[in-house]
Scaffold this motif. Structure first.
Motif, PDB file in Angstrom:
ATOM      1  N   ILE A   1       0.839  -1.201   0.000  1.00  0.00           N
ATOM      2  CA  ILE A   1       0.000   0.000   0.000  1.00  0.00           C
ATOM      3  C   ILE A   1       0.874   1.250   0.000  1.00  0.00           C
ATOM      4  O   ILE A   1       0.594   2.209  -0.727  1.00  0.00           O
ATOM      5  CB  ILE A   1      -0.966  -0.013   1.195  1.00  0.00           C
ATOM      6  CG1 ILE A   1      -2.042  -1.071   0.987  1.00  0.00           C
ATOM      7  CG2 ILE A   1      -1.597   1.359   1.405  1.00  0.00           C
ATOM      8  CD1 ILE A   1      -2.910  -1.320   2.192  1.00  0.00           C
ATOM      9  N   HIS A   2       1.950   1.234   0.783  1.00  0.00           N
ATOM     10  CA  HIS A   2       2.857   2.380   0.818  1.00  0.00           C
ATOM     11  C   HIS A   2       3.512   2.603  -0.549  1.00  0.00           C
ATOM     12  O   HIS A   2       3.648   3.743  -0.999  1.00  0.00           O
ATOM     13  CB  HIS A   2       3.929   2.205   1.892  1.00  0.00           C
ATOM     14  CG  HIS A   2       3.442   2.499   3.272  1.00  0.00           C
ATOM     15  ND1 HIS A   2       3.323   3.773   3.754  1.00  0.00           N
ATOM     16  CD2 HIS A   2       3.037   1.683   4.270  1.00  0.00           C
ATOM     17  CE1 HIS A   2       2.862   3.732   4.988  1.00  0.00           C
ATOM     18  NE2 HIS A   2       2.673   2.472   5.326  1.00  0.00           N
ATOM     19  N   LYS A   3       3.904   1.519  -1.211  1.00  0.00           N
ATOM     20  CA  LYS A   3       4.497   1.646  -2.538  1.00  0.00           C
ATOM     21  C   LYS A   3       3.496   2.234  -3.532  1.00  0.00           C
ATOM     22  O   LYS A   3       3.838   3.104  -4.330  1.00  0.00           O
ATOM     23  CB  LYS A   3       4.972   0.283  -3.045  1.00  0.00           C
ATOM     24  CG  LYS A   3       6.270  -0.173  -2.460  1.00  0.00           C
ATOM     25  CD  LYS A   3       6.687  -1.491  -3.086  1.00  0.00           C
ATOM     26  CE  LYS A   3       7.994  -1.980  -2.533  1.00  0.00           C
ATOM     27  NZ  LYS A   3       8.404  -3.254  -3.135  1.00  0.00           N
ATOM     28  N   GLU A   4       2.255   1.761  -3.492  1.00  0.00           N
ATOM     29  CA  GLU A   4       1.228   2.272  -4.396  1.00  0.00           C
ATOM     30  C   GLU A   4       0.955   3.751  -4.141  1.00  0.00           C
ATOM     31  O   GLU A   4       0.807   4.526  -5.093  1.00  0.00           O
ATOM     32  CB  GLU A   4      -0.067   1.476  -4.239  1.00  0.00           C
ATOM     33  CG  GLU A   4      -0.003   0.078  -4.795  1.00  0.00           C
ATOM     34  CD  GLU A   4      -1.279  -0.701  -4.540  1.00  0.00           C
ATOM     35  OE1 GLU A   4      -2.301  -0.088  -4.118  1.00  0.00           O
ATOM     36  OE2 GLU A   4      -1.258  -1.922  -4.750  1.00  0.00           O
ATOM     37  N   GLN A   5       0.899   4.140  -2.888  1.00  0.00           N
ATOM     38  CA  GLN A   5       0.649   5.537  -2.554  1.00  0.00           C
ATOM     39  C   GLN A   5       1.807   6.427  -3.015  1.00  0.00           C
ATOM     40  O   GLN A   5       1.579   7.528  -3.534  1.00  0.00           O
ATOM     41  CB  GLN A   5       0.419   5.708  -1.050  1.00  0.00           C
ATOM     42  CG  GLN A   5      -0.864   5.101  -0.556  1.00  0.00           C
ATOM     43  CD  GLN A   5      -2.088   5.770  -1.156  1.00  0.00           C
ATOM     44  OE1 GLN A   5      -2.090   6.955  -1.438  1.00  0.00           O
ATOM     45  NE2 GLN A   5      -3.135   5.004  -1.353  1.00  0.00           N
ATOM     46  N   ALA A   6       3.033   5.972  -2.838  1.00  0.00           N
ATOM     47  CA  ALA A   6       4.194   6.746  -3.276  1.00  0.00           C
ATOM     48  C   ALA A   6       4.196   6.887  -4.796  1.00  0.00           C
ATOM     49  O   ALA A   6       4.469   7.968  -5.330  1.00  0.00           O
ATOM     50  CB  ALA A   6       5.480   6.079  -2.805  1.00  0.00           C
ATOM     51  N   ARG A   7       3.881   5.807  -5.493  1.00  0.00           N
ATOM     52  CA  ARG A   7       3.818   5.852  -6.958  1.00  0.00           C
ATOM     53  C   ARG A   7       2.729   6.801  -7.420  1.00  0.00           C
ATOM     54  O   ARG A   7       2.920   7.611  -8.329  1.00  0.00           O
ATOM     55  CB  ARG A   7       3.561   4.450  -7.498  1.00  0.00           C
ATOM     56  CG  ARG A   7       3.687   4.342  -8.986  1.00  0.00           C
ATOM     57  CD  ARG A   7       3.620   2.905  -9.458  1.00  0.00           C
ATOM     58  NE  ARG A   7       3.311   1.993  -8.367  1.00  0.00           N
ATOM     59  CZ  ARG A   7       2.523   0.932  -8.458  1.00  0.00           C
ATOM     60  NH1 ARG A   7       1.953   0.629  -9.582  1.00  0.00           N
ATOM     61  NH2 ARG A   7       2.297   0.151  -7.425  1.00  0.00           N
ATOM     62  N   ARG A   8       1.574   6.753  -6.774  1.00  0.00           N
ATOM     63  CA  ARG A   8       0.453   7.631  -7.122  1.00  0.00           C
ATOM     64  C   ARG A   8       0.812   9.097  -6.858  1.00  0.00           C
ATOM     65  O   ARG A   8       0.507   9.973  -7.666  1.00  0.00           O
ATOM     66  CB  ARG A   8      -0.783   7.238  -6.328  1.00  0.00           C
ATOM     67  CG  ARG A   8      -2.033   7.994  -6.732  1.00  0.00           C
ATOM     68  CD  ARG A   8      -3.249   7.456  -6.019  1.00  0.00           C
ATOM     69  NE  ARG A   8      -3.463   6.067  -6.430  1.00  0.00           N
ATOM     70  CZ  ARG A   8      -4.063   5.155  -5.667  1.00  0.00           C
ATOM     71  NH1 ARG A   8      -4.477   5.468  -4.453  1.00  0.00           N
ATOM     72  NH2 ARG A   8      -4.230   3.931  -6.104  1.00  0.00           N
ATOM     73  N   LEU A   9       1.497   9.346  -5.753  1.00  0.00           N
ATOM     74  CA  LEU A   9       1.899  10.711  -5.417  1.00  0.00           C
ATOM     75  C   LEU A   9       2.898  11.253  -6.446  1.00  0.00           C
ATOM     76  O   LEU A   9       2.771  12.396  -6.899  1.00  0.00           O
ATOM     77  CB  LEU A   9       2.506  10.753  -4.020  1.00  0.00           C
ATOM     78  CG  LEU A   9       2.937  12.113  -3.496  1.00  0.00           C
ATOM     79  CD1 LEU A   9       1.742  13.055  -3.405  1.00  0.00           C
ATOM     80  CD2 LEU A   9       3.593  11.958  -2.140  1.00  0.00           C
ATOM     81  N   ARG A  10       3.883  10.420  -6.827  1.00  0.00           N
ATOM     82  CA  ARG A  10       4.850  10.857  -7.848  1.00  0.00           C
ATOM     83  C   ARG A  10       4.158  11.144  -9.172  1.00  0.00           C
ATOM     84  O   ARG A  10       4.471  12.117  -9.853  1.00  0.00           O
ATOM     85  CB  ARG A  10       5.921   9.784  -8.046  1.00  0.00           C
ATOM     86  CG  ARG A  10       6.963   9.755  -6.961  1.00  0.00           C
ATOM     87  CD  ARG A  10       8.154   8.890  -7.349  1.00  0.00           C
ATOM     88  NE  ARG A  10       7.780   7.524  -7.749  1.00  0.00           N
ATOM     89  CZ  ARG A  10       7.721   6.492  -6.930  1.00  0.00           C
ATOM     90  NH1 ARG A  10       7.997   6.643  -5.647  1.00  0.00           N
ATOM     91  NH2 ARG A  10       7.396   5.301  -7.393  1.00  0.00           N
TER      92      ARG A  10
END
Length: 59
Positions: free
Chosen positions: A44-53
């Protein structure tokens, strides 16, 4: 319940295979119940970071 030796303890009166197998299965289930949420959290953290970028690059 007393046992004469360690070998008798491990054999559990002829039921050792079932006893120790049930302990092993229970241990696997407990470990999986501890690891699964950690892996999900990491994903979930990886997905959120990717979405934010992605959102920041569109601005």
């Amino acid at each position: 319940m007393g046992f004469e030796s360690v070998s008798d303890f491990l054999a559990m009166g002829g039921h050792g295979l079932y006893v120790w197998l049930s302990y092993a299965i229970a241990l696997v289930v407990v470990v999986l119940n501890l690891i699964a949420p950690l892996r999900t959290k990491k994903q979930i953290h990886k997905e959120q970071a990717r979405r934010l970028r992605r959102e920041q690059s569109q601005i």
